[in-house]
Write a protein that holds these residues in place. Structure first.
Motif, short mmCIF file in Angstrom:
data_model
loop_
_atom_site.label_atom_id
_atom_site.label_comp_id
_atom_site.label_asym_id
_atom_site.label_seq_id
_atom_site.Cartn_x
_atom_site.Cartn_y
_atom_site.Cartn_z
N TYR A 1 0.78 -1.18 0.05
CA TYR A 1 0.14 0.06 0.09
C TYR A 1 0.75 1.18 -0.27
O TYR A 1 2.23 1.19 0.33
CB TYR A 1 -1.08 0.07 1.17
N TYR A 2 0.30 2.38 -0.37
CA TYR A 2 0.93 3.72 -0.36
C TYR A 2 -0.01 4.71 0.04
O TYR A 2 -1.34 4.59 -0.14
CB TYR A 2 1.77 3.93 -1.58
N ARG A 3 0.42 5.87 0.69
CA ARG A 3 -0.51 6.97 0.99
C ARG A 3 -0.19 8.25 -0.01
O ARG A 3 0.93 8.47 -0.44
CB ARG A 3 -0.46 7.22 2.26
N THR A 4 -1.02 8.88 -0.22
CA THR A 4 -1.01 10.29 -0.97
C THR A 4 -1.72 11.29 -0.24
O THR A 4 -2.74 10.93 0.55
CB THR A 4 -1.61 9.95 -2.72
N TYR A 5 -1.36 12.43 -0.45
CA TYR A 5 -1.94 13.50 0.27
C TYR A 5 -2.57 14.44 -0.83
O TYR A 5 -1.93 14.65 -1.97
CB TYR A 5 -0.98 14.29 1.15
N ALA A 6 -3.52 15.28 -0.30
CA ALA A 6 -4.33 16.03 -1.53
C ALA A 6 -4.52 17.46 -0.54
O ALA A 6 -4.57 17.47 0.50
CB ALA A 6 -5.69 15.35 -1.83
N ASN A 7 -5.15 18.39 -1.33
CA ASN A 7 -5.29 19.48 -0.88
C ASN A 7 -6.95 19.82 -1.08
O ASN A 7 -7.61 19.93 -1.88
CB ASN A 7 -4.81 20.81 -1.92
N SER A 8 -7.55 19.74 0.15
CA SER A 8 -8.97 19.73 0.14
C SER A 8 -9.50 21.25 0.35
O SER A 8 -10.63 21.49 0.15
CB SER A 8 -9.34 19.16 1.48
N SER A 9 -8.46 22.00 0.51
CA SER A 9 -9.11 23.44 0.53
C SER A 9 -9.54 24.02 -0.71
O SER A 9 -10.28 25.20 -0.75
CB SER A 9 -7.81 24.49 1.18
#
Length: 111
Positions: free
Chosen positions: A43-51
């Motif tokens: 597995y891996y994680r990604t980050y996103a901009n929710s703003s």
């Protein structure tokens, strides 16, 4: 003893060598399946901009050449939304008949 390369031939040879070196320095990045997660259980994680606000990434762009180490953990990058991508077996989805050549599936979880 005579020069083996007259002036024009020597200049052409130097140009060809320099041209080859410049082309080598500008080769594209090649990513293959060996570079990616593709084994069930990984597995891996990604980050996103929710703003919804734009994110500047110009400071991450580096000069041509390499090798490169990309630090996407930079504090200026968005981490307000986290996704986990699990590599699972296609048999665990119920859709294997729709994708008979698939060897794995990515499942996206909103953490």
């Amino acid at each position: 003893m005579r020069n083996a390369f007259p002036g024009a031939a020597k200049a052409l040879l130097i140009l060809l060598i320099l041209g080859h070196c410049l082309v080598q320095a500008q080769e594209p990045i090649v990513i293959t399946s060996k570079d990616m997660f593709n084994q069930v259980g990984e597995y891996y994680r990604t980050y996103a901009n929710s703003s919804g606000n734009p994110v500047a990434v110009n400071h991450l762009i580096q000069d041509a050449g390499g090798p490169r180490f990309w630090n996407f953990g930079d504090a200026s990058l968005p981490t307000t939304k986290t996704y986990r991508w699990d590599i699972i077996s296609v048999e665990d989805t119920g859709f294997q008949s729709d994708f008979p050549l698939a060897t794995f599936v990515e499942r996206k979880l909103d953490e």
